[in-house]
Scaffold this motif. Structure first.
Motif, mmCIF file in Angstrom:
data_model
loop_
_atom_site.group_PDB
_atom_site.id
_atom_site.type_symbol
_atom_site.label_atom_id
_atom_site.label_comp_id
_atom_site.label_asym_id
_atom_site.label_seq_id
_atom_site.Cartn_x
_atom_site.Cartn_y
_atom_site.Cartn_z
ATOM 1 N N PRO A 16 36.341 55.192 37.078
ATOM 2 C CA PRO A 16 34.919 55.395 36.764
ATOM 3 C C PRO A 16 34.224 54.137 36.244
ATOM 4 O O PRO A 16 33.039 53.922 36.523
ATOM 5 N N LEU A 17 34.964 53.294 35.500
ATOM 6 C CA LEU A 17 34.352 52.044 35.028
ATOM 7 C C LEU A 17 33.951 51.154 36.199
ATOM 8 O O LEU A 17 32.889 50.522 36.183
ATOM 9 N N SER A 18 34.792 51.094 37.222
ATOM 10 C CA SER A 18 34.452 50.265 38.391
ATOM 11 C C SER A 18 33.238 50.837 39.123
ATOM 12 O O SER A 18 32.388 50.078 39.596
ATOM 13 N N VAL A 54 31.366 43.268 43.144
ATOM 14 C CA VAL A 54 32.625 42.661 43.602
ATOM 15 C C VAL A 54 33.645 42.582 42.465
ATOM 16 O O VAL A 54 34.761 43.096 42.577
ATOM 17 N N GLY A 55 33.274 41.926 41.356
ATOM 18 C CA GLY A 55 34.225 41.678 40.264
ATOM 19 C C GLY A 55 34.600 42.923 39.504
ATOM 20 O O GLY A 55 35.751 43.364 39.515
ATOM 21 N N GLY A 56 33.635 43.512 38.809
ATOM 22 C CA GLY A 56 33.909 44.697 38.005
ATOM 23 C C GLY A 56 34.048 45.957 38.829
ATOM 24 O O GLY A 56 34.561 46.964 38.346
ATOM 25 N N GLY A 57 33.619 45.903 40.087
ATOM 26 C CA GLY A 57 33.687 47.082 40.949
ATOM 27 C C GLY A 57 34.921 47.098 41.835
ATOM 28 O O GLY A 57 35.941 47.678 41.491
ATOM 29 N N LEU A 58 34.837 46.438 42.975
ATOM 30 C CA LEU A 58 35.926 46.492 43.956
ATOM 31 C C LEU A 58 37.225 45.891 43.447
ATOM 32 O O LEU A 58 38.304 46.428 43.710
ATOM 33 N N MET A 59 37.136 44.747 42.721
ATOM 34 C CA MET A 59 38.361 44.099 42.247
ATOM 35 C C MET A 59 39.052 44.884 41.134
ATOM 36 O O MET A 59 40.206 44.621 40.819
ATOM 37 N N VAL A 60 38.363 45.862 40.546
ATOM 38 C CA VAL A 60 38.970 46.706 39.520
ATOM 39 C C VAL A 60 39.294 48.092 40.077
ATOM 40 O O VAL A 60 40.206 48.758 39.592
ATOM 41 N N LEU A 61 38.595 48.496 41.113
ATOM 42 C CA LEU A 61 38.883 49.787 41.737
ATOM 43 C C LEU A 61 40.302 49.808 42.313
ATOM 44 O O LEU A 61 41.029 50.792 42.147
ATOM 45 N N CYS A 62 40.699 48.713 42.938
ATOM 46 C CA CYS A 62 42.058 48.631 43.519
ATOM 47 C C CYS A 62 43.146 48.786 42.460
ATOM 48 O O CYS A 62 44.068 49.587 42.650
ATOM 49 N N SER A 93 48.206 44.161 41.160
ATOM 50 C CA SER A 93 46.838 44.692 41.227
ATOM 51 C C SER A 93 46.108 44.509 39.902
ATOM 52 O O SER A 93 44.925 44.181 39.879
ATOM 53 N N SER A 94 46.829 44.719 38.799
ATOM 54 C CA SER A 94 46.192 44.585 37.484
ATOM 55 C C SER A 94 45.800 43.148 37.191
ATOM 56 O O SER A 94 44.757 42.892 36.594
ATOM 57 N N ALA A 95 46.641 42.200 37.622
ATOM 58 C CA ALA A 95 46.285 40.781 37.449
ATOM 59 C C ALA A 95 45.016 40.464 38.242
ATOM 60 O O ALA A 95 44.125 39.760 37.756
ATOM 61 N N PHE A 96 44.930 41.011 39.434
ATOM 62 C CA PHE A 96 43.742 40.864 40.276
ATOM 63 C C PHE A 96 42.528 41.486 39.580
ATOM 64 O O PHE A 96 41.430 40.919 39.566
ATOM 65 N N GLY A 97 42.735 42.643 38.950
ATOM 66 C CA GLY A 97 41.654 43.323 38.236
ATOM 67 C C GLY A 97 41.174 42.551 37.025
ATOM 68 O O GLY A 97 39.976 42.531 36.730
ATOM 69 N N CYS A 104 33.079 39.363 36.289
ATOM 70 C CA CYS A 104 31.924 40.214 35.963
ATOM 71 C C CYS A 104 31.408 39.922 34.557
ATOM 72 O O CYS A 104 30.202 39.812 34.343
ATOM 73 N N LEU A 105 32.322 39.770 33.611
ATOM 74 C CA LEU A 105 31.947 39.492 32.231
ATOM 75 C C LEU A 105 31.217 38.164 32.103
ATOM 76 O O LEU A 105 30.166 38.074 31.454
ATOM 77 N N SER A 106 31.720 37.119 32.748
ATOM 78 C CA SER A 106 31.094 35.801 32.614
ATOM 79 C C SER A 106 29.731 35.743 33.303
ATOM 80 O O SER A 106 28.778 35.201 32.738
ATOM 81 N N VAL A 107 29.611 36.315 34.490
ATOM 82 C CA VAL A 107 28.323 36.292 35.196
ATOM 83 C C VAL A 107 27.297 37.163 34.468
ATOM 84 O O VAL A 107 26.136 36.771 34.315
ATOM 85 N N SER A 108 27.726 38.322 33.988
ATOM 86 C CA SER A 108 26.798 39.212 33.279
ATOM 87 C C SER A 108 26.366 38.607 31.948
ATOM 88 O O SER A 108 25.207 38.724 31.550
#
Length: 197
Positions: A16-18, A54-62, A93-97, A104-108
């Motif tokens: 849900p966070l992603s 991309v960052g907080g969404g797809l890269m964390v959904l996986c 996967s978690s390292a990727f996340g 996401c944190l840095s851009v936001s």
């Protein structure tokens, strides 16, 4: 808590966070829900970098899906070996996340610090760039942006949501990294079905 149950909990929290990050990024593209200002010159670079999608969404959904699978029983091998296989996949996967959530944190964070592009004094610019984020505390400055109307509060709300969600994602992906590593080396502590308690 067993590594399998912890994986399921982390995965069911990451999914849900992603999705929240993806929706927040989509809303940043349409200030106040209107597409009148959706073009390159009227939206900030941080919106176009799609960090929430991309960052907080797809890269964390996986990693979220991988963690849920690692916490279950199923198709990747039989018994202890199968679960360790899923846990190993969850480590990568978690390292990727973590990388996606940090992006996401840095851009936001940069989006909050710099502020939106808006029309003020007849010019479309980053009018709050030189304030180094102090505009966040002075709401009277927010009303100086003529177009898009309410863009400052829109950006502040959504970028703040992205910062909070990506912080949680970094923590949860980090927990899953440790948990999955323990799962690979130590196995899962759950009792097998049919064994006496």
């Amino acid at each position: 808590m067993c590594t399998g149950k912890c994986s399921r909990f982390v995965g069911l929290s990451l999914i849900p966070l992603s999705l929240v990050c993806m929706v927040a990024n989509a809303l940043l593209l349409v200030p106040q829900g209107k597409t009148n200002w959706t073009n390159v010159s009227n939206l900030s670079l941080q919106v176009w970098l799609m960090a929430g999608f991309v960052g907080g969404g797809l890269m964390v959904l996986c990693p979220g899906i991988a963690a849920v699978r690692a916490g279950g029983k199923g198709c990747c091998g039989v018994g202890c070996c199968g679960n360790r296989c899923r846990m190993l996949r969850s480590i990568f996967s978690s390292a990727f996340g973590v990388l996606g959530a940090i992006y996401c944190l840095s851009v936001s964070g940069a989006g909050l610090r710099i502020g939106p592009i808006c029309l003020m004094n007849g010019q479309w610019e980053y009018h709050f760039k030189d304030t180094e984020g102090s505009y966040l505390l002075n709401r009277t400055l927010w009303d100086l942006c003529v177009e898009p109307p309410g863009v400052v509060s829109w950006n502040v709300t959504l970028f703040s949501l992205l910062v909070a969600a990506s912080c949680l994602e970094v923590v949860l992906c980090g927990i899953q990294l440790v948990n999955a590593t323990l799962g690979v080396f130590c196995g899962d502590c759950r009792k097998k079905e049919g064994t006496p308690q």
